[in-house]
Design a protein around this motif. Structure first.
Motif: not given
Ligand SMILES: NC(=O)c1ccc[n+]([C@@H]2O[C@H](COP(=O)([O-])OP(=O)(O)OC[C@H]3O[C@@H](n4cnc5c(N)ncnc54)[C@H](OP(=O)(O)O)[C@@H]3O)[C@@H](O)[C@H]2O)c1
Length: 372
Positions: A210, A215-216, A233, A289-290, A294, A296
């Motif tokens: 995860w 988180s970006g 973000g 997990i991605i 948005k 894009y």
């Molecule tokens: N087991 C657990 O405790 C746990 C904890 C956390 C997450 N998870 C799971 O893991 C998944 C992924 O975690 P995560 O959302 O933290 O993943 P991450 O890939 O670290 O962050 C995703 C965030 O980064 C930004 N982003 C993603 N791709 C981008 C790109 N190509 N360009 C610019 N910004 C981008 C977006 O946020 P902004 O648009 O807000 O910047 C997006 O919501 C979650 O949805 C959840 O299902 C599990």
């Protein structure tokens, strides 16, 4: 989209799973319904089948929206849904949270209802509650699998000793084993390598990653500046929330981001793609997990496995992001291990715990060089 078996199961899942923590804007940094539907549709269209949610996410709306989209697209048989329990749903009631049998059996009914399904593919303990014995969790999991409400079981955010105990009990007592361990893992958070990589190899679980982009942060959207940090973000919103998962604007992390930017330029790929590719190819990783708010972003991330990072560039990323080794792990390094054999060559040269042998195409590594 490639499919891999998840841990030691027969369940075939995409290497890139879709995170739905951003489905619903209830927490102020997600995607509204229309946007979330676009993300879901694009993921399915790209061939993805592995979707992660939790009863906690966006106050239950993540599960509701996911259930709705699955129903609308008639995709229930095709998708593999993971959901989780642990977090409390009813203020003042200590048994409406945690990992005890009473809460698991309460929580599973809520998730089934919100998802609009009669079974969950992978049911996951969200976070160790420091109290419930592993026996109680594994026995309850086994009952759920036998009842048909759950197909596979898993743990997230639990100490390695607890995972090992749970898996060993399952083996000895013929209970349903854990198929995956879900953990934070990225170029800026590599501490799981000290325990969980070999744990996954020995216990046949595979790691589900995860926050691969922290988180970006690793998308490159944030830059240090005189005024603090530029970029907007989730991370900008939550950096001072006190939650360590969002405390990412550190000097060490900016150095990693800078190297990632250079490597991404050399590869003519986005930083997000390189960061996801790098983590997906680490030993023991079964699935990444991605997440996105948005379309894009999701499209960018979905292309993360379409190229290879040459060894020399992988090495540069590895070096800049390598976590400092502490006791007792210092004792498992070749310098100490080499002292055991009186200078004789014994099988393979003992290697670091962080250099296991990967079996190509299995989605996980099964043995370390020092095992053979
Ligand atoms: N087991 C657990 O405790 C746990 C904890 C956390 C997450 N998870 C799971 O893991 C998944 C992924 O975690 P995560 O959302 O933290 O993943 P991450 O890939 O670290 O962050 C995703 C965030 O980064 C930004 N982003 C993603 N791709 C981008 C790109 N190509 N360009 C610019 N910004 C981008 C977006 O946020 P902004 O648009 O807000 O910047 C997006 O919501 C979650 O949805 C959840 O299902 C599990």
């Amino acid at each position: 989209m490639d499919y891999y078996t998840l841990g030691n199961t027969g369940l075939k899942v995409s290497r890139l799973a879709l995170g739905t923590m951003t489905f619903g804007n209830d927490w102020g940094w997600g995607a509204d319904e229309a946007n979330a539907r676009q993300l879901f549709d694009a993921y399915l269209e790209a061939g993805g089948n592995f979707i992660d949610t939790a009863d906690l996410y966006t106050n239950g709306n993540s599960e509701r929206l996911l259930g709705q989209f699955v129903k609308e697209t008639g995709s229930r048989d095709r998708v593999v849904i993971t959901t989780k329990f642990t977090y409390n749903a009813e203020p003042g009631n200590p048994n409406a949270g945690g990992n005890g049998r009473k809460n698991i059996l309460r929580a599973v009914e809520g998730s089934l209802q919100r998802l609009g399904t009669d079974y969950i593919d992978v049911y996951m303990l969200h976070t160790w509650d420091r109290m419930t014995p592993a026996q109680e969790v594994m026995r309850t999991f086994d009952d759920l699998v036998r009842s048909g409400k759950v197909r596979h079981v898993a743990l997230s955010n639990a100490p390695a000793w607890y995972v090992a105990r749970a898996q060993t009990l399952a083996g000895e007592r013929h209970l349903e084993p854990i198929c995956t361990v879900q953990l934070e893992y990225s170029l800026v958070e590599r501490h799981i390598e000290f325990e969980y990589v070999s744990l996954a190899q020995h216990l046949g679980t595979g790691i589900m990653v995860w926050s691969p982009l922290a988180s970006g942060l690793l998308s490159g959207k944030y830059k240090p500046s005189q005024a603090g940090v530029e970029g907007s973000g989730r991370l900008a919103q939550l950096a001072n929330s006190g939650n360590p998962a969002f405390d990412k604007f550190t000097k060490e992390n900016w150095a990693i981001v800078a190297e990632l930017e250079t490597v991404a330029k050399e590869l003519d790929r986005s930083m997000a793609q390189v960061a996801i590719n790098w983590i997906a190819n680490r030993p023991s990783v079964a699935s990444v997990i991605i997440g996105a708010t948005k379309l894009y972003q999701l499209q960018d991330n979905l292309a993360a496995l379409e190229f290879e990072i040459p060894a020399e560039l992988q090495q540069r990323l590895d070096e800049i992001s390598r976590p400092q080794i502490h006791f007792p792990y210092t004792f498992f390094e070749p310098s100490t291990q080499g002292m055991f054999y009186g200078g004789a060559t014994v099988g393979n040269k003992p290697t670091s715990y962080s250099q296991p042998i990967v079996v190509e195409g299995s989605g996980m590594a099964i043995a370390t060089a020092s095992d053979s």
